[in-house]
Design a protein around this motif. Structure first.
Motif, mmCIF file in Angstrom:
data_model
loop_
_atom_site.group_PDB
_atom_site.id
_atom_site.type_symbol
_atom_site.label_atom_id
_atom_site.label_comp_id
_atom_site.label_asym_id
_atom_site.label_seq_id
_atom_site.Cartn_x
_atom_site.Cartn_y
_atom_site.Cartn_z
ATOM 1 N N ARG A 45 16.211 24.613 6.813
ATOM 2 C CA ARG A 45 16.973 25.866 6.824
ATOM 3 C C ARG A 45 16.058 27.060 7.031
ATOM 4 O O ARG A 45 16.394 27.990 7.778
ATOM 5 C CB ARG A 45 17.744 26.001 5.511
ATOM 6 N N ILE A 46 14.902 27.060 6.384
ATOM 7 C CA ILE A 46 13.960 28.167 6.561
ATOM 8 C C ILE A 46 13.459 28.227 7.995
ATOM 9 O O ILE A 46 13.403 29.291 8.616
ATOM 10 C CB ILE A 46 12.779 28.029 5.580
ATOM 11 N N ARG A 48 14.857 27.146 10.732
ATOM 12 C CA ARG A 48 15.884 27.631 11.656
ATOM 13 C C ARG A 48 16.153 29.111 11.480
ATOM 14 O O ARG A 48 16.390 29.840 12.450
ATOM 15 C CB ARG A 48 17.173 26.815 11.468
ATOM 16 N N ALA A 49 16.109 29.587 10.227
ATOM 17 C CA ALA A 49 16.341 31.016 9.979
ATOM 18 C C ALA A 49 15.247 31.865 10.615
ATOM 19 O O ALA A 49 15.526 32.899 11.234
ATOM 20 C CB ALA A 49 16.412 31.280 8.477
ATOM 21 N N LEU A 50 14.000 31.439 10.478
ATOM 22 C CA LEU A 50 12.901 32.200 11.068
ATOM 23 C C LEU A 50 12.949 32.146 12.590
ATOM 24 O O LEU A 50 12.559 33.100 13.272
ATOM 25 C CB LEU A 50 11.562 31.658 10.557
ATOM 26 N N GLN A 51 13.417 31.027 13.131
ATOM 27 C CA GLN A 51 13.548 30.895 14.577
ATOM 28 C C GLN A 51 14.589 31.857 15.125
ATOM 29 O O GLN A 51 14.386 32.504 16.160
ATOM 30 C CB GLN A 51 13.978 29.469 14.923
ATOM 31 N N LYS A 52 15.721 31.949 14.430
ATOM 32 C CA LYS A 52 16.821 32.772 14.914
ATOM 33 C C LYS A 52 16.561 34.258 14.711
ATOM 34 O O LYS A 52 17.117 35.091 15.419
ATOM 35 C CB LYS A 52 18.116 32.382 14.186
ATOM 36 N N CYS A 53 15.736 34.590 13.747
ATOM 37 C CA CYS A 53 15.502 36.002 13.406
ATOM 38 C C CYS A 53 14.033 36.348 13.630
ATOM 39 O O CYS A 53 13.285 36.572 12.680
ATOM 40 C CB CYS A 53 15.904 36.276 11.962
ATOM 41 N N ARG A 54 13.640 36.375 14.872
ATOM 42 C CA ARG A 54 12.237 36.636 15.187
ATOM 43 C C ARG A 54 11.826 38.064 14.852
ATOM 44 O O ARG A 54 10.642 38.385 14.849
ATOM 45 C CB ARG A 54 11.965 36.332 16.662
ATOM 46 N N VAL A 60 7.977 36.840 4.287
ATOM 47 C CA VAL A 60 7.786 36.431 2.890
ATOM 48 C C VAL A 60 9.065 36.669 2.102
ATOM 49 O O VAL A 60 9.531 35.808 1.350
ATOM 50 C CB VAL A 60 6.607 37.188 2.248
ATOM 51 N N GLU A 61 9.647 37.834 2.317
ATOM 52 C CA GLU A 61 10.887 38.161 1.611
ATOM 53 C C GLU A 61 12.012 37.232 2.039
ATOM 54 O O GLU A 61 12.813 36.774 1.207
ATOM 55 C CB GLU A 61 11.274 39.607 1.897
ATOM 56 N N ALA A 62 12.081 36.921 3.341
ATOM 57 C CA ALA A 62 13.144 36.050 3.839
ATOM 58 C C ALA A 62 13.019 34.646 3.261
ATOM 59 O O ALA A 62 14.009 34.055 2.813
ATOM 60 C CB ALA A 62 13.095 36.001 5.368
ATOM 61 N N ILE A 63 11.808 34.092 3.270
ATOM 62 C CA ILE A 63 11.594 32.749 2.730
ATOM 63 C C ILE A 63 11.890 32.726 1.237
ATOM 64 O O ILE A 63 12.525 31.784 0.726
ATOM 65 C CB ILE A 63 10.155 32.287 3.009
ATOM 66 N N GLY A 104 7.001 27.639 -1.206
ATOM 67 C CA GLY A 104 7.603 27.655 0.119
ATOM 68 C C GLY A 104 6.969 28.697 1.019
ATOM 69 O O GLY A 104 6.746 28.450 2.211
ATOM 70 N N VAL A 105 6.667 29.854 0.476
ATOM 71 C CA VAL A 105 5.986 30.894 1.252
ATOM 72 C C VAL A 105 4.632 30.390 1.729
ATOM 73 O O VAL A 105 4.263 30.543 2.902
ATOM 74 C CB VAL A 105 5.813 32.173 0.401
ATOM 75 N N ALA A 106 3.884 29.760 0.830
ATOM 76 C CA ALA A 106 2.566 29.230 1.202
ATOM 77 C C ALA A 106 2.683 28.133 2.253
ATOM 78 O O ALA A 106 1.849 28.033 3.159
ATOM 79 C CB ALA A 106 1.848 28.699 -0.036
ATOM 80 N N SER A 107 3.714 27.306 2.153
ATOM 81 C CA SER A 107 3.884 26.204 3.086
ATOM 82 C C SER A 107 4.152 26.693 4.509
ATOM 83 O O SER A 107 3.673 26.106 5.475
ATOM 84 C CB SER A 107 5.035 25.295 2.641
#
Length: 287
Positions: A45-46, A48-54, A60-63, A104-107
């Motif tokens: 999910r993360i 795909r979210a980062l892909q769609k919202c470049r 960091v805040e989004a994750i 998750g942010v670190a990953s």
């Protein structure tokens, strides 16, 4: 197809099925479908979210937001499989949610986003709660993790080398170029480490668990990567039948598509620790 390919490791020995070959093309198609549509894990999910919202101003805040929502939902509505899991797999209070969100942010963005001290704190927190070792053994495990983190930092590298910000197309392409024997070998090792790792956490510290417990302790605390793989894999052994295939496939894709081969190497060491008679060549698997 993926249900058949992964085979619930709690009820079947993958090595006992030499006469049950599966068509390679069907397995590859199923893996491609999983990457594109079927991966509903937090990482999927993360990604795909980062892909769609470049244009995300603060990834960091989004994750963190997606992770906190995910783990809070897990706390409010635990997976039905949770009743089959030992209590150390359950989420505790807000601290666990915050720790896992930071992990998750670190990953996804690299451990420099949270710092190695914070990363060591997170690993120590969960390892300490999830294992049934005495204080001396826990301190030895903590010391190994901290030494590993310090060594990586002094070498100018990052402790977490997870695939970051990669497109779905890139992941599918890498799976497509991965040798089928390696895909099957990795599946076998994940299933076996899940089963034996769960046993280790249940009876670790008991005399009847030696020497396997010592091997698993050393392998799972030898590096931050090995520790992450270990705790990603073990819950597979305690999920309900309908969920085991999904978790195993997610870990399989994650392991095979990591760019530096560190996940494969860590899994190889864990597999040797779990069953040296079966995985005893000591050589890292090759991509």
């Amino acid at each position: 197809m993926l249900r058949i390919f992964t085979v619930d490791p709690r009820h079947n020995d993958l090595f006992a099925l030499p006469g049950f070959p599966l068509p390679e093309s069907a397995v590859r198609s199923a893996l491609e479908w999983f990457v594109e549509h079927g991966d509903q894990t937090l990482d999927g999910r993360i990604r795909r979210a980062l892909q769609k919202c470049r244009s995300i101003d603060d990834p960091v805040e989004a994750i963190t937001r997606i992770s906190v929502e995910h783990y809070n939902r897990m706390r409010r509505n635990p997976d039905p499989a949770a009743i089959h899991r030992p209590s150390f797999w359950s989420l505790g209070g807000r601290r666990d949610v915050v720790d896992l969100a930071a992990f998750g942010v670190a990953s996804f963005l690299g451990d420099e986003e949270i710092g190695t001290d914070r990363l060591a704190e997170i690993v120590a927190n969960f390892t300490g709660r999830q294992t049934k070792l005495n204080e001396t053994e826990i301190r030895k495990g903590y010391a190994r993790i901290k030494r590993a983190l310090n060594a990586v930092e002094l070498d100018g590298k990052q402790a977490l080398q997870a695939p970051r910000m990669r497109t779905t197309e890139a992941i599918i392409d890498q799976i497509g170029h991965t040798q089928f024997d390696l895909i099957c070998d990795t599946r076998d090792k994940i299933a076996f480490v899940a089963e034996m790792g769960h046993l280790y956490l249940q009876i670790g510290g008991s005399d009847i668990a030696e020497p396997m417990a010592s091997r698993m302790l050393e392998a799972s605390t030898g590096s931050i990567t090995a520790n992450m793989i270990f705790h990603s894999v073990v819950p597979i052994a305690t999920t309900l039948d309908q969920n085991a295939w999904h978790y195993l496939t997610a870990v399989l894709v994650m392991t095979l598509t990591e760019s530096d081969g560190e996940y494969l190497d860590a899994l190889n060491k864990l597999a040797y620790a779990a069953a040296p008679d079966r995985f005893g060549d000591g050589r890292p698997v090759q991509p």
